[in-house]
Scaffold this motif. Structure first.
Motif, PDB file in Angstrom:
ATOM      1  N   ARG A  20      13.130   5.941  -2.776  1.00  0.00           N
ATOM      2  CA  ARG A  20      12.217   6.802  -2.028  1.00  0.00           C
ATOM      3  C   ARG A  20      11.295   6.028  -1.091  1.00  0.00           C
ATOM      4  O   ARG A  20      10.851   6.557  -0.077  1.00  0.00           O
ATOM      5  N   VAL A  21      10.950   4.791  -1.464  1.00  0.00           N
ATOM      6  CA  VAL A  21       9.956   4.064  -0.677  1.00  0.00           C
ATOM      7  C   VAL A  21      10.506   2.746  -0.139  1.00  0.00           C
ATOM      8  O   VAL A  21      10.508   2.527   1.076  1.00  0.00           O
TER       9      VAL A  21
ATOM     10  N   GLU B 169       1.877   1.832  -3.499  1.00  0.00           N
ATOM     11  CA  GLU B 169       0.745   2.354  -4.282  1.00  0.00           C
ATOM     12  C   GLU B 169       0.496   3.822  -3.962  1.00  0.00           C
ATOM     13  O   GLU B 169       0.230   4.620  -4.857  1.00  0.00           O
ATOM     14  N   ALA B 170       0.590   4.162  -2.664  1.00  0.00           N
ATOM     15  CA  ALA B 170       0.406   5.567  -2.288  1.00  0.00           C
ATOM     16  C   ALA B 170       1.446   6.426  -2.998  1.00  0.00           C
ATOM     17  O   ALA B 170       1.127   7.489  -3.540  1.00  0.00           O
ATOM     18  N   ALA B 171       2.694   5.953  -3.011  1.00  0.00           N
ATOM     19  CA  ALA B 171       3.756   6.721  -3.660  1.00  0.00           C
ATOM     20  C   ALA B 171       3.483   6.860  -5.163  1.00  0.00           C
ATOM     21  O   ALA B 171       3.699   7.923  -5.737  1.00  0.00           O
ATOM     22  N   LEU B 172       2.979   5.787  -5.772  1.00  0.00           N
ATOM     23  CA  LEU B 172       2.690   5.849  -7.208  1.00  0.00           C
ATOM     24  C   LEU B 172       1.614   6.881  -7.504  1.00  0.00           C
ATOM     25  O   LEU B 172       1.715   7.657  -8.448  1.00  0.00           O
ATOM     26  N   THR B 173       0.551   6.891  -6.669  1.00  0.00           N
ATOM     27  CA  THR B 173      -0.524   7.859  -6.927  1.00  0.00           C
ATOM     28  C   THR B 173      -0.058   9.286  -6.659  1.00  0.00           C
ATOM     29  O   THR B 173      -0.717  10.229  -7.064  1.00  0.00           O
ATOM     30  N   LEU B 174       1.074   9.432  -5.962  1.00  0.00           N
ATOM     31  CA  LEU B 174       1.611  10.777  -5.755  1.00  0.00           C
ATOM     32  C   LEU B 174       2.533  11.173  -6.906  1.00  0.00           C
ATOM     33  O   LEU B 174       3.165  12.215  -6.861  1.00  0.00           O
ATOM     34  N   GLY B 175       2.632  10.302  -7.890  1.00  0.00           N
ATOM     35  CA  GLY B 175       3.421  10.655  -9.070  1.00  0.00           C
ATOM     36  C   GLY B 175       4.848  10.152  -9.028  1.00  0.00           C
ATOM     37  O   GLY B 175       5.692  10.589  -9.808  1.00  0.00           O
ATOM     38  N   THR B 176       5.155   9.235  -8.095  1.00  0.00           N
ATOM     39  CA  THR B 176       6.508   8.693  -8.035  1.00  0.00           C
ATOM     40  C   THR B 176       6.754   7.806  -9.250  1.00  0.00           C
ATOM     41  O   THR B 176       5.924   6.969  -9.587  1.00  0.00           O
ATOM     42  N   LYS B 177       7.908   8.020  -9.886  1.00  0.00           N
ATOM     43  CA  LYS B 177       8.229   7.175 -11.032  1.00  0.00           C
ATOM     44  C   LYS B 177       8.817   5.863 -10.539  1.00  0.00           C
ATOM     45  O   LYS B 177       9.372   5.797  -9.448  1.00  0.00           O
TER      46      LYS B 177
ATOM     47  N   ALA C 298       0.833  -1.211   0.000  1.00  0.00           N
ATOM     48  CA  ALA C 298       0.000   0.000   0.000  1.00  0.00           C
ATOM     49  C   ALA C 298       0.865   1.259   0.000  1.00  0.00           C
ATOM     50  O   ALA C 298       0.484   2.280  -0.574  1.00  0.00           O
ATOM     51  N   LEU C 299       2.048   1.189   0.642  1.00  0.00           N
ATOM     52  CA  LEU C 299       2.932   2.354   0.660  1.00  0.00           C
ATOM     53  C   LEU C 299       3.454   2.640  -0.744  1.00  0.00           C
ATOM     54  O   LEU C 299       3.576   3.789  -1.159  1.00  0.00           O
TER      55      LEU C 299
ATOM     56  N   GLN D 150      12.172   5.853  -9.100  1.00  0.00           N
ATOM     57  CA  GLN D 150      12.389   6.511  -7.807  1.00  0.00           C
ATOM     58  C   GLN D 150      11.943   5.643  -6.639  1.00  0.00           C
ATOM     59  O   GLN D 150      12.298   5.905  -5.493  1.00  0.00           O
TER      60      GLN D 150
END
Lengths: 319, 305
Positions: free
Chosen positions: A230-231, A215-223, A212-213, A226
């Motif tokens: 980053r995660v 996925e949250a990062a992806l929906t924030l625009g993380t490529k 889920a972390l 990254q």
């Protein structure tokens, strides 16, 4: 009883006192076996040989043989030998070991080319350090990659699974042939013993990451490129650190075998030398020293992790 | 529970709208379309065969609309929102965001999850900065904007706290501004208040409406709580299960601004009656009746009712 409720947190005082008991109990058991003559003491330490000319002061013999000798002497009206109940030489008492522990730091080594206990230890620590560092340089990144990308896991893990069943000491002779008789093969054994477990353990830890972390990062625009830095890495770091602590403990357990390879060195050399001359208190002192070093290192690392990961909730549980 | 048949005589139809409400809907519909879902389908393949999770879903939302999605479990509402977010691949159809087809996740669609999903290793402020930073905003600008967003939801005092130090409501407020800080065109919310206790949930609902009113954002909100859907939504998309299909798109006749008191007004009850009717219809018989009868284990005279 309150103490035995499942998952009940202990008070600070109970934690401390029970923790101390964890060491007091085995020492107490050792003391009872050493100081209470009625417990075990299968041998007799001769204090006066009496009329038995083959006996000497400081010699140990089985109690049955001693009793027979005393009975013989009495029957023939000779002076009976005298002695005190004692344990075999390989089980010295706590005070002998404590004295040996102290003396090993204060008295110079008996032979000219001999080394101090702390010099042996320092050599061992260097072997462990380099073995663990080399293993980690390869194992940690590879483990994280295996845990993150299924394709990489599929490529490396089957072989790693195979290799981790091979006993590291089996490579001793090979390592000596390739790397000589000094520190090279010893470090290699530690690396072989640690690395393959390390890859698999760290891969598993990485796989436990809460998706889920990500996925949250992806929906924030993380490529995708990254995500790892980053995660994935920050999220698993506390668990990875815990794994490393456990693996460092394993590296220590490979030490004695590793140091027997090529020229025996370090703490192993100290122990085997002392055992050869039957200086068993020194042997125990050295073994205890290893334990103290290992536990001490781990306690320092545990303390450090509180500083490094103030946000890690699992720390609150494990203390 | 109001049984639809018993109250139908006394309640207005859920289709009746007051003039003010109709005017609001007209204004809403005159705004440009933000999101358009066309013939969307999703099929899961597994060892036991294929399951159709979503079948020919069509709807669109206007800018600044608050759209709720309800439906019984198994209707694929979570799958739908995950496809909109780009976290799951669609099998057929397309999703247009401002007339451009979307594929994969992106910063133009923010998402709030039920499980908060704040990054535990980052402070609240750093969490809000995260989206800005991965999209190339400089650290100092990101920090300034993050603090402004935290101020908006009253979390500026907790900027340096870690997520585990916050209550559930505070965590979800932080998660909402983390998504909003990226200035997405649309905010997707997947049962965001499901893990909160009743009071916190009510306060969060009112608060979410406050936020929605103040900024230019379109919200798609998934819930299984019908009262929540009516209280929050402009329109409610009702899905039926197995396979997930659009059953009806209901325009909520309850006027704005919304207040908790409205849950006993005729419009509210009429809408709720209709929603229950639809959901009962799609799930078949009342679920309670399928449970076995409970044998009495007490004395016959010892009654509690």
């Amino acid at each position: 009883m309150k103490l035995f409720q499942l998952h009940r947190a202990l008070s600070q005082r109970a934690r401390l006192s029970i923790g101390v008991m964890s060491f007091v109990l085995p020492i107490a058991l050792w003391s009872i076996v050493s100081y209470v003559p009625a417990v075990w003491h299968p041998q007799v330490l001769i204090t006066d040989p009496g009329s038995a000319d083959y006996l000497q002061v400081e010699m140990r013999m089985d109690r049955a043989a001693f009793d027979a000798e005393v009975a013989d002497a009495k029957a023939e009206d000779r002076a009976p030998p005298q002695g005190i109940a004692s344990n075999p030489i390989y089980l010295p008492s706590p005070d002998e070991v404590a004295t040996a522990f102290y003396r090993s730091f204060t008295t110079p080594p008996p032979t000219q080319d001999g080394v101090w206990l702390h010099q042996s230890l320092w050599h061992s620590i260097k072997i462990i350090f380099w073995g663990f560092v080399i293993s980690s340089i390869i194992g940690v990144p590879l483990g994280v990659l295996c845990g993150t990308y299924a394709a990489i896991a599929r490529l490396f893990e089957p072989f790693t699974e195979f290799f981790r069943y091979l006993p590291a000491p089996a490579f001793g002779a090979l390592a000596v042939a390739i790397l000589g008789i000094y520190d090279g093969p010893k470090i290699t054994i530690i690396v072989i013993g640690t690395l393959f477990q390390q890859i698999l353990i760290i891969a598993n830890t990485t796989r436990k990451l809460d998706i889920a972390l990500v996925e949250a990062a992806l929906t924030l625009g993380t490529k995708n490129s990254q995500l790892l830095r980053r995660v994935v890495l920050p999220a698993i770091l506390p668990d990875l650190y815990r794994d490393q602590r456990i693996l460092l403990g394993w590296a220590w357990t490979y030490l004695i075998v590793a140091e027997l390879i090529g020229t025996t060195s370090g703490i192993t050399w100290f122990i085997t030398q002392q055992a050869r001359y039957q200086h068993f208190p020194n042997v125990y002192a050295a073994i205890i020293m290893i334990g103290i070093l290992g536990l001490g290192t781990d306690m320092i690392l545990a303390q450090l992790s509180r500083r490094l990961f103030p946000w890690d909730r699992s720390l609150a549980k494990t203390g | 529970m109001n049984h639809p048949a018993a109250t139908a005589a006394t309640l207005p139809s859920y289709l009746d709208q007051s003039d003010a409400v109709r005017a609001r809907f007209d204004r809403m519909k005159s705004r440009e379309t933000i999101l358009e879902v066309e013939h969307l389908g999703k099929t899961f393949k597994s060892a036991s065969g294929t399951t159709v999770a979503l079948d020919d879903i069509n709807f669109s939302t206007q800018r600044r609309e608050f759209l709720c999605v309800v439906g019984p479990s198994g209707c694929g509402k979570s799958t739908l929102i995950r496809i909109l977010a780009g976290l799951e691949e669609k099998t057929s159809g397309q999703v247009l965001l401002q007339d451009k087809p979307v594929s994969g996740p992106g910063r133009d669609r923010g998402m709030v999850f039920q499980g908060y999903t704040l990054f535990p290793w980052l402070t609240v402020k750093k969490n809000v900065m995260f989206g800005l930073e991965v999209n190339g905003t400089g650290a100092s600008t990101a920090e300034r904007e993050a603090l402004q967003w935290l101020q908006l939801v009253g979390l500026e005092k907790f900027a340096e706290a870690y997520p585990h130090q916050l209550s559930g409501g505070m965590k979800q407020r932080a998660a909402i501004v983390r998504a909003l800080a990226n200035q997405p065109r649309i905010l997707l919310m997947d049962e965001p208040f499901g893990a909160l206790d009743a009071q916190t949930r009510a306060r969060m609902q009112a608060y979410l409406l406050e936020i929605w009113k103040k900024i230019d954002i379109t919200i798609i909100f998934i819930t299984h709580d019908l009262d929540e859907a009516i209280f929050l939504g402009d329109r409610i998309l009702v899905l039926s299960p197995h396979p997930g299909r659009v059953q009806e798109l209901i325009e909520v006749p309850v006027p704005r601004p919304r207040a908790l008191m409205q849950c006993i007004t005729p419009e509210f009850l009429a809408t709720k009656g209709r929603l229950e009717e639809l959901i009962h219809q799609s799930t078949g018989d009342d679920e309670l009746e399928s449970y076995p009868a409970v044998a009495r284990l007490t004395d016959v005279a010892d009654n509690v009712e």
